[in-house]
Write an enzyme that holds these catalytic residues in place. Structure first.
Site, PDB file in Angstrom:
ATOM      1  N   ASP A  91       0.861  -1.184   0.000  1.00 20.24           N
ATOM      2  CA  ASP A  91       0.000   0.000   0.000  1.00 20.24           C
ATOM      3  C   ASP A  91       0.896   1.233   0.000  1.00 20.24           C
ATOM      4  O   ASP A  91       1.812   1.325   0.817  1.00 20.24           O
ATOM      5  CB  ASP A  91      -0.847  -0.026   1.285  1.00 20.24           C
ATOM      6  CG  ASP A  91      -2.236   0.517   1.077  1.00 20.24           C
ATOM      7  OD1 ASP A  91      -2.345   1.583   0.461  1.00 20.24           O
ATOM      8  OD2 ASP A  91      -3.200  -0.116   1.549  1.00 20.24           O
ATOM      9  N   ASP A 187      -3.060   4.711  -2.272  1.00 16.29           N
ATOM     10  CA  ASP A 187      -4.062   5.316  -1.397  1.00 16.29           C
ATOM     11  C   ASP A 187      -4.484   6.701  -1.897  1.00 16.29           C
ATOM     12  O   ASP A 187      -3.619   7.498  -2.299  1.00 16.29           O
ATOM     13  CB  ASP A 187      -3.412   5.446  -0.005  1.00 16.29           C
ATOM     14  CG  ASP A 187      -4.377   5.903   1.069  1.00 16.29           C
ATOM     15  OD1 ASP A 187      -5.349   5.177   1.316  1.00 16.29           O
ATOM     16  OD2 ASP A 187      -4.159   6.979   1.652  1.00 16.29           O
ATOM     17  N   GLU A 229      -6.789   3.828  -5.436  1.00 12.24           N
ATOM     18  CA  GLU A 229      -8.018   4.274  -4.794  1.00 12.24           C
ATOM     19  C   GLU A 229      -8.238   5.712  -5.255  1.00 12.24           C
ATOM     20  O   GLU A 229      -7.432   6.589  -4.945  1.00 12.24           O
ATOM     21  CB  GLU A 229      -7.850   4.221  -3.280  1.00 12.24           C
ATOM     22  CG  GLU A 229      -9.126   4.577  -2.557  1.00 12.24           C
ATOM     23  CD  GLU A 229      -8.909   4.950  -1.094  1.00 12.24           C
ATOM     24  OE1 GLU A 229      -9.798   4.701  -0.298  1.00 12.24           O
ATOM     25  OE2 GLU A 229      -7.855   5.512  -0.761  1.00 12.24           O
ATOM     26  N   HIS A 297     -10.944  -2.711   4.303  1.00 10.11           N
ATOM     27  CA  HIS A 297     -10.721  -2.251   5.675  1.00 10.11           C
ATOM     28  C   HIS A 297     -11.471  -0.952   5.978  1.00 10.11           C
ATOM     29  O   HIS A 297     -11.514  -0.531   7.127  1.00 10.11           O
ATOM     30  CB  HIS A 297      -9.224  -2.067   5.908  1.00 10.11           C
ATOM     31  CG  HIS A 297      -8.653  -1.004   5.029  1.00 10.11           C
ATOM     32  ND1 HIS A 297      -8.564  -1.137   3.650  1.00 10.11           N
ATOM     33  CD2 HIS A 297      -8.203   0.237   5.306  1.00 10.11           C
ATOM     34  CE1 HIS A 297      -8.075  -0.038   3.136  1.00 10.11           C
ATOM     35  NE2 HIS A 297      -7.837   0.818   4.109  1.00 10.11           N
ATOM     36  N   ASP A 298     -12.027  -0.300   4.948  1.00  9.61           N
ATOM     37  CA  ASP A 298     -12.823   0.922   5.152  1.00  9.61           C
ATOM     38  C   ASP A 298     -14.315   0.641   5.006  1.00  9.61           C
ATOM     39  O   ASP A 298     -15.145   1.413   5.489  1.00  9.61           O
ATOM     40  CB  ASP A 298     -12.475   1.985   4.097  1.00  9.61           C
ATOM     41  CG  ASP A 298     -11.057   2.502   4.218  1.00  9.61           C
ATOM     42  OD1 ASP A 298     -10.532   2.514   5.345  1.00  9.61           O
ATOM     43  OD2 ASP A 298     -10.477   2.888   3.185  1.00  9.61           O
TER      44      ASP A 298
HETATM   45  C1  NOJ Z   1      -7.912   5.499   2.417  1.00 13.14           C
HETATM   46  C2  NOJ Z   1      -7.552   4.331   3.280  1.00 13.14           C
HETATM   47  O1  NOJ Z   1      -8.119   3.179   2.746  1.00 13.14           O
HETATM   48  C3  NOJ Z   1      -8.074   4.662   4.662  1.00 13.14           C
HETATM   49  O2  NOJ Z   1      -8.016   3.566   5.539  1.00 13.14           O
HETATM   50  C4  NOJ Z   1      -7.284   5.831   5.188  1.00 13.14           C
HETATM   51  O3  NOJ Z   1      -7.829   6.246   6.424  1.00 13.14           O
HETATM   52  C5  NOJ Z   1      -7.340   7.028   4.225  1.00 13.14           C
HETATM   53  N1  NOJ Z   1      -7.170   6.635   2.859  1.00 13.14           N
HETATM   54  C6  NOJ Z   1      -6.260   8.020   4.549  1.00 13.14           C
HETATM   55  O4  NOJ Z   1      -5.006   7.496   4.210  1.00 13.14           O
END
Ligand code: NOJ
Length: 513
Positions: A91, A187, A229, A297-298
């Site tokens: 990541d 990210d 992302e 994870h989000d």
């Molecule tokens: C996206 C990540 O998936 C998330 O977990 C993170 O809090 C934010 N970006 C900030 O890096």
């Protein structure tokens, strides 16, 4: 088509019994992942970090955090995975660092410090809000200026308009490529092209220029898989992947369908199947290979979020069928392979996630409303320890884990699934084999069927042959007019098939007439 398994290392497997998952745990489970059919393993950040945002606040890009292991153990993981023909996806957090990073510590010292311009400063804050609630500017008392952070105040945004910052990032990425890393998840990459002054944040004016530079300096001509992302319009994603700057881009339109439009992630509503059809159909028009995912994870686990948990096996296998036979890469989030679900309602003191806690502290809604939103949307629902078996702490660790174990671990765990022939795990394994071996299912064209049907999601994949995929999205029986003699049943999550689909029944049919 690749099968990518996402590991949240903090919660995957603890081998040194400190209650936190580690690299040793990932190495231990490599044969398990290989057996499932995994090609790439995506690890969320394992670099040195004060862990305010669980690793997305990096204080040293070149060192592995001691809570996960050492740099040597990381290299061992790359080698061991390679031996089994699997690759590691790291990541990359390029938009911001931790406030504990040496660059930020320097930058704060004075306005003329050589690192000052690595970050974004202003004498006066604008009214941009942080994704994690509150204003995106925090005052630095020493120099009396504000620094910009789109996430927690401990995650200052880097100034990508500074060439030195960009080159530091490229150098670091090339260091990992030279170490043998074959893939990267990038990210919030849409934010690197931002212009804070004009409030153009996502998909900003410099995005394409920096992506091209990143590609030319790091990825071009190398066998590297990238997935970004990015919260950008589909048309822009198409341009980026067509130019070849990135291999694939996550799309998020499907996971915001249970939010009231324009009101952010905490304002809840029910997901409408017709909207889901439209969104997936749009994704399928993208020429690049699409990352197919339900949760990460989000994103809380899909099972309890959208479906009735009384039908765990049928619900989870239906979700796989609906999504994974579309054109694209299969993304599995740890624990989905045996039907892990979220925590359900919890009091505020159970939550660990900075976003959830900030929301609770900043939002003006009633406590009851806020806890309702957290019950569905808190990121902690997907971050609880892997439920390996029914022993204490679910076989994740011998010590009390850093985050609550889902109390359902005696009912829902990996070992139980491995020991039962008719389990979610074996359904998924069969499914992966199908997509890997039947060319039509990986490379065929996609056509949505039954557009107007509010209960059934159905589509067709065509190449040398034609397959029809049908999923009853509801926890009730639903009628379907099928001439069964025209089809061969390739997969069915129930033992029988009639013109009445059972709750969450999912089938794959091959046209034989
Ligand atoms: C996206 C990540 O998936 C998330 O977990 C993170 O809090 C934010 N970006 C900030 O890096």
């Amino acid at each position: 088509m690749k099968v990518i398994y996402q590991i949240y290392p903090l919660s995957f497997k603890d081998t040194n019994n400190d209650g936190i998952g580690d690299i040793g745990g990932v190495i231990e489970k490599l044969p398990y992942l290989k057996e499932l059919g995994v090609d790439y393993i995506w690890l969320t950040p394992i670099y040195e970090s004060p862990m305010i945002d669980n690793g997305y606040d990096i204080s040293d890009y070149y060192n592995i955090s001691p809570i996960f292991g050492t740099n040597d153990e990381f290299l061992k993981l790359l080698t061991e995975a390679k031996k089994m023909d699997m690759n590691i996806i790291m990541d990359l957090v390029l938009n911001h660092t931790s406030s504990e990073h040496k660059w930020f510590k320097e930058a704060k010292k004075s306005k003329d410090n050589p690192f000052r311009n690595y970050y974004i400063w202003s004498e006066k804050p604008s009214d941009i809000t942080s994704t994690f609630s509150g204003n995106a500017w925090t005052k630095d008392e020493l120099t009396n200026e504000y620094y910009f952070h789109l996430f927690a105040k401990e995650q200052p945004d880097l100034n990508w308009q500074n060439e030195k910052v960009r080159h530091e990032m490229y150098k670091m990425i090339n260091y990992y490529i030279d170490s043998g890393v074959k893939g990267f998840r990038l990210d919030v990459l849409d934010l690197i092209g931002k212009d804070v002054k004009t409030n153009k944040l996502s998909n900003g004016p410099y995005l394409l220029e920096y992506l091209e530079e990143l590609y030319e300096t790091c990825f071009k001509g190398k066998d590297i898989y990238t997935v970004a992302e990015m919260g950008i319009p589909l048309e822009v994603s198409k341009i980026i992947t067509e130019k070849g700057y990135l291999s694939s881009i996550f799309q998020f339109d499907h996971i915001i369908l249970d939010e009231v439009k324009g009101k952010g992630k905490w304002a809840l509503r029910d997901l409408e199947l017709l909207e889901l059809k439209e969104v997936f159909n749009n994704y399928q028009s993208n020429p690049s290979i699409i990352p197919l995912f339900w949760s990460n994870h989000d994103q809380p686990r899909a099972l309890g979020r959208y479906l009735n948990l009384d039908y765990r096996y049928y619900g989870q296998t239906m979700l796989f069928t609906l999504l994974y036979l579309q054109r694209g890469h299969i993304y599995i989030y740890q624990g989905e392979e045996f039907g892990m679900s979220g925590l359900g309602y919890q009091p505020i003191n159970v939550y660990k996630d900075v976003e959830s806690i900030n929301f609770f502290n900043y939002s003006k809604e009633s406590t009851e409303e806020k806890l309702k939103s957290l019950k569905v949307k808190s990121r902690d629902h997907s971050r609880t320890p892997m439920q390996w078996d029914d022993s204490l702490y679910a076989g994740f660790s011998n010590r009390k884990p850093w985050i609550i174990v889902n109390p359902n671990y005696q009912e829902v765990n990996c070992l139980k699934d491995l020991n039962s022939a008719n389990s979610i795990y074996y359904f998924l394994k069969k499914f992966i084999e199908l997509k890997k071996t039947i060319k039509t299912l990986s490379k065929g064209s996609f056509e949505m069927l039954l557009w107007e049907n509010e209960d059934i999601f159905a589509y067709k994949r065509t190449l040398d042959e034609t397959y029809i995929i049908i999923a009853n999205f509801k926890d009730k029986c639903v009628c379907l007019d099928l001439k069964l003699q025209d089809y061969e049943i390739v997969l069915n999550n129930y033992d029988t098939l009639t013109s009445k689909l059972n709750p969450y029944q999912a089938i794959v049919l091959k046209i034989i007439k």
